[in-house]
Scaffold this motif. Structure first.
Motif, PDB file in Angstrom:
ATOM      1  N   GLY A  23      -4.121  12.520  12.545  1.00 38.34           N
ATOM      2  CA  GLY A  23      -4.952  12.401  13.750  1.00 38.34           C
ATOM      3  C   GLY A  23      -5.471  10.994  13.993  1.00 38.34           C
ATOM      4  O   GLY A  23      -6.570  10.828  14.538  1.00 38.34           O
TER       5      GLY A  23
ATOM      6  N   ARG B 286      -6.281   7.600  15.735  1.00 43.08           N
ATOM      7  CA  ARG B 286      -6.486   7.377  17.177  1.00 43.08           C
ATOM      8  C   ARG B 286      -5.458   6.393  17.724  1.00 43.08           C
ATOM      9  O   ARG B 286      -4.997   6.508  18.849  1.00 43.08           O
ATOM     10  CB  ARG B 286      -7.893   6.846  17.429  1.00 43.08           C
ATOM     11  CG  ARG B 286      -8.943   7.856  17.049  1.00 43.08           C
ATOM     12  CD  ARG B 286     -10.307   7.268  17.121  1.00 43.08           C
ATOM     13  NE  ARG B 286     -10.732   7.002  18.497  1.00 43.08           N
ATOM     14  CZ  ARG B 286     -11.853   6.377  18.805  1.00 43.08           C
ATOM     15  NH1 ARG B 286     -12.645   5.926  17.858  1.00 43.08           N
ATOM     16  NH2 ARG B 286     -12.176   6.178  20.062  1.00 43.08           N
TER      17      ARG B 286
ATOM     18  N   GLU C 253     -15.938  15.122  10.629  1.00 44.01           N
ATOM     19  CA  GLU C 253     -15.511  14.083   9.675  1.00 44.01           C
ATOM     20  C   GLU C 253     -15.052  12.871  10.463  1.00 44.01           C
ATOM     21  O   GLU C 253     -14.462  13.021  11.541  1.00 44.01           O
ATOM     22  CB  GLU C 253     -14.320  14.620   8.876  1.00 44.01           C
ATOM     23  CG  GLU C 253     -14.725  15.579   7.805  1.00 44.01           C
ATOM     24  CD  GLU C 253     -14.465  15.013   6.429  1.00 44.01           C
ATOM     25  OE1 GLU C 253     -14.842  13.836   6.202  1.00 44.01           O
ATOM     26  OE2 GLU C 253     -13.899  15.739   5.607  1.00 44.01           O
ATOM     27  N   LYS C 254     -15.293  11.675   9.941  1.00 43.88           N
ATOM     28  CA  LYS C 254     -14.849  10.516  10.693  1.00 43.88           C
ATOM     29  C   LYS C 254     -13.325  10.465  10.743  1.00 43.88           C
ATOM     30  O   LYS C 254     -12.640  10.890   9.819  1.00 43.88           O
ATOM     31  CB  LYS C 254     -15.445   9.241  10.122  1.00 43.88           C
ATOM     32  CG  LYS C 254     -15.089   8.955   8.703  1.00 43.88           C
ATOM     33  CD  LYS C 254     -15.752   7.665   8.282  1.00 43.88           C
ATOM     34  CE  LYS C 254     -15.463   7.380   6.834  1.00 43.88           C
ATOM     35  NZ  LYS C 254     -16.640   7.098   6.045  1.00 43.88           N
ATOM     36  N   GLU C 255     -12.842   9.966  11.878  1.00 46.95           N
ATOM     37  CA  GLU C 255     -11.395   9.975  12.090  1.00 46.95           C
ATOM     38  C   GLU C 255     -10.799   8.597  11.841  1.00 46.95           C
ATOM     39  O   GLU C 255     -11.485   7.578  11.984  1.00 46.95           O
ATOM     40  CB  GLU C 255     -11.106  10.371  13.539  1.00 46.95           C
ATOM     41  CG  GLU C 255     -11.527  11.780  13.844  1.00 46.95           C
ATOM     42  CD  GLU C 255     -11.380  12.086  15.313  1.00 46.95           C
ATOM     43  OE1 GLU C 255     -11.600  11.166  16.142  1.00 46.95           O
ATOM     44  OE2 GLU C 255     -11.049  13.229  15.630  1.00 46.95           O
ATOM     45  N   CYS C 256      -9.514   8.607  11.548  1.00 51.08           N
ATOM     46  CA  CYS C 256      -8.820   7.335  11.316  1.00 51.08           C
ATOM     47  C   CYS C 256      -8.681   6.595  12.657  1.00 51.08           C
ATOM     48  O   CYS C 256      -8.163   7.143  13.627  1.00 51.08           O
ATOM     49  CB  CYS C 256      -7.444   7.629  10.720  1.00 51.08           C
ATOM     50  SG  CYS C 256      -6.461   6.152  10.463  1.00 51.08           S
ATOM     51  N   ASP C 257      -9.169   5.358  12.708  1.00 48.17           N
ATOM     52  CA  ASP C 257      -9.066   4.575  13.942  1.00 48.17           C
ATOM     53  C   ASP C 257      -7.655   4.033  14.149  1.00 48.17           C
ATOM     54  O   ASP C 257      -7.145   4.030  15.258  1.00 48.17           O
ATOM     55  CB  ASP C 257     -10.033   3.374  13.895  1.00 48.17           C
ATOM     56  CG  ASP C 257     -11.475   3.820  13.935  1.00 48.17           C
ATOM     57  OD1 ASP C 257     -11.828   4.613  14.824  1.00 48.17           O
ATOM     58  OD2 ASP C 257     -12.252   3.389  13.060  1.00 48.17           O
TER      59      ASP C 257
END
Ligand code: HAM
Length: 441
Positions: free
Chosen positions: A378, A380, A326-330
C-alpha cells in the motif's frame, strides 16, 4: 516443522499488527498524565522479595500464592507483581521525596502473578500506573480519579466503564472494624477456607476479598467499613465525593471494595466494565498514606492507580473504539543494479531524516516484483531507479492510488518545483512533520 519450545501459559506475544495499539495507548496515557504534572519513572523488573512481603502484605493472595520468587546466591528475588512497591522504594532510595512536594510519577511496566490464566487474566501482564506523593487533600484523590477518567475519555471507552469508590479507613478506625469482622466471621469458622482461618487471626480485612466461593458468600453480609469510619475519614470521603460531583464524574459507592493489597488506607477505587467478561476491573487504586513511612521514608501521604493494558485493549476492541491507522509507506524506492541500489539507499536515508516512511529493495526482487510489492504494502508512491535515471537525474514518480505518474528530479531541494522531496512534501508534509513529533514523544 514442529516448534521445539512454546511460550509459557499465561504469557502472550504482542504481534506486529497489534503493537501499534499498545504504542497508541502508552502515548495517550503519558500525554494525559503529563497534563497533571506526572513524569515517567522506570523501575527494575526484579526486586528483593522482602519489598513485596512488607508492602503488599504477607496475608494477601499475591504474596501467599502468586509471586514468582527465586533464589540467586544468598538473595531471594521476586519478579514484580505490581508497580507501587518498587516506585515507593525508588522514590525513597533516590531522595525523590526530599524536594518540593507533591511528586507525581508514572510507569509502564510488565507484572507477574502466578494466577490461573483466563480471558483478561495473565501471568505476565502490563500496567500503566501513576503514583503521587506528598498530597494529603481529597483534591489529590479527585485529581487522580479525574486523570483516569480523562484518559478513558480520550480512548473513547468511558461509556462502558463505571467508577466504584469506597473508603477503608485509617489507623484510627481500622481496629474497631477489624473487631467487628472477627466477631462476624468467627461465627462461620467451620465454613472458612484454611487461608481465611489464618486471615481471621492475622488480617481480618483480607477475608473480604477471598476468591473461594463459600468464603465469598459469607463475606456478602459482613459488616461494612463505611459504618466504622472515624470523623476525619468520613469528611475526607465526603469531600472527595463533592469534588467528583463538581466535575461531573459519576461514581457508585461500593462498600465491598477493599482491594487485594495491604497498603491501602482511606480512599480506594476501581474502574470496572461488563464488556470483557469476568475479569472486568480495568483499573484499581487508592491511598496508601502509611506505606512510605513503613518502607523507611519520612511520613508522606501518597496515592496511586494502575490500569491493566491488556484489559484496556480488550475493552477498546469490545466497544469498537477507534485506534489510529498504522502509518503507511510514503514511497517505495526500488532499484535495478548495484549503483542504482546505492543511490536509492542514500536517497531513502535522507528522506527518512525528513520524516518520510521509505522502503528500498533488500530482498533482490525483479523490477516487476518490486512494483507488485509496492502495491501490496500500500505504498502511496513508487519510484524505480536504474542506470537511465542515474544518468539523467530524473525518475518517474508514480502515485499508486491514482495511477498517475510524473517525472521528478532526484534532487532533495525543497524549492525546486520538480524535486522528489518537494513532491513528497506536497503530498504529505503535515503527516511527515507530525510523525517526527510523535517519534520525539
Ligand atoms: P491491582 O488491582 O492488583 O492493583 O492491579 C491493577 C490492574 O492491573 C487491575 O485493575 C487489572 O486491570 C490489572 N491486572 C491485575 N492482575 C492482572 C492479571 N493477572 N492479568 C491481567 N491484568 C491484571 C495494583 O497493582 C496496585 N499497585 C495499583 C495501585 C497503584 N494502587 C496504588 N497505586
Amino acid at each position: 516443522m514442529a516448534l521445539k519450545t512454546t511460550s509459557i501459559q499465561g504469557t502472550r506475544d504482542v504481534l506486529p499488527g497489534e503493537s501499534a495499539k499498545w504504542q497508541y495507548l502508552r502515548k495517550i496515557a503519558l500525554e494525559t498524565a503529563r497534563l497533571y504534572g506526572v513524569e515517567e519513572l522506570m523501575i527494575p523488573t526484579i526486586e528483593k522479595t522482602e519489598l513485596f512481603t512488607r508492602s503488599v502484605g504477607e496475608t494477601t493472595d499475591v504474596v501467599q500464592k502468586e509471586m514468582y520468587t527465586f533464589e540467586k546466591g544468598k538473595n531471594s528475588i521476586t519478579l514484580r507483581p505490581e508497580g507501587t512497591a518498587g516506585t515507593v522504594r525508588a522514590a525513597i532510595q533516590n531522595s525523590l521525596l526530599d524536594g518540593p512536594l507533591p511528586v507525581k510519577v508514572c510507569y509502564n511496566v510488565s507484572c507477574f502473578r502466578h494466577e490461573r490464566p483466563q480471558s483478561g487474566r495473565l501471568r505476565e501482564f502490563h500496567q500503566f500506573g501513576v503514583e503521587m506523593f506528598g498530597c494529603a487533600l481529597p483534591a489529590a484523590d479527585a485529581e487522580l480519579i479525574q486523570l483516569v477518567h480523562h484518559l478513558l475519555g480520550r480512548l473513547g471507552i468511558l461509556e462502558g466503564i463505571r467508577l466504584e469508590i469506597n473508603s477503608i479507613g485509617c489507623r484510627r478506625c481500622r481496629p474497631g472494624y477489624n473487631r467487628a469482622l472477627v466477631e462476624y466471621f468467627s461465627g462461620y469458622r467451620e465454613q472458612l477456607c484454611p487461608a481465611c482461618l489464618e486471615r481471621l487471626e492475622k488480617n481480618p480485612m483480607r477475608l473480604l476479598d477471598c476468591k473461594v466461593e463459600s468464603c465469598r458468600n459469607i463475606a456478602k453480609n459482613a459488616p461494612k467499613i463505611l459504618d466504622y469510619l472515624c470523623p476525619d475519614c468520613t469528611s475526607h470521603f465526603e469531600a472527595l465525593k463533592a469534588l467528583l460531583d463538581a466535575v461531573k464524574i459519576g461514581y457508585i459507592v461500593n462498600p465491598r471494595i477493599v482491594r487485594g493489597l495491604d497498603y491501602y488506607t482511606n480512599t480506594v477505587f476501581e474502574f470496572t466494565t461488563t464488556q470483557i467478561g469476568a475479569q472486568g476491573t480495568v483499573c484499581g487504586g487508592g491511598r496508601y498514606d502509611l506505606l512510605v513511612e513503613q518502607m523507611g521514608g519520612a511520613p508522606t501521604p501518597a496515592l496511586g492507580f494502575a490500569l491493566g493494558i491488556e484489559r484496556l485493549i480488550m475493552v477498546m476492541e469490545a466497544m469498537g473504539a477507534v485506534f489510529p491507522p498504522e502509518k503507511e509507506c510514503d514511497l517505495y524506492l526500488g532499484s535495478i543494479g548495484g549503483p542504482a541500489g546505492i543511490r536509492a539507499f542514500e536517497l531513502a536515508s535522507r528522506l527518512r531524516a525528513e520524516g518520510f516512511y521509505v522502503l528500498c529493495d533488500t530482498v533482490g526482487r525483479s523490477v516487476k516484483s518490486q512494483m507488485k510489492y509496492a502495491d501490496k504494502i500500500g505504498a502511496r508512491f513508487s519510484c524505480i531507479l536504474g542506470d537511465n535515471e542515474l544518468g539523467t537525474g530524473k525518475a518517474e514518480l508514480k502515485n499508486m492510488r491514482t495511477g498517475q505518474s510524473s517525472f521528478v528530479s532526484l534532487e532533495l531541494d525543497e524549492k525546486n518545483e520538480t524535486s522528489l522531496l518537494k513532491k513528497l512534501y506536497d503530498a504529505g508534509i503535515d503527516e511527515a512533520v507530525s510523525r517526527i513529533e510523535d517519534a520525539r514523544l
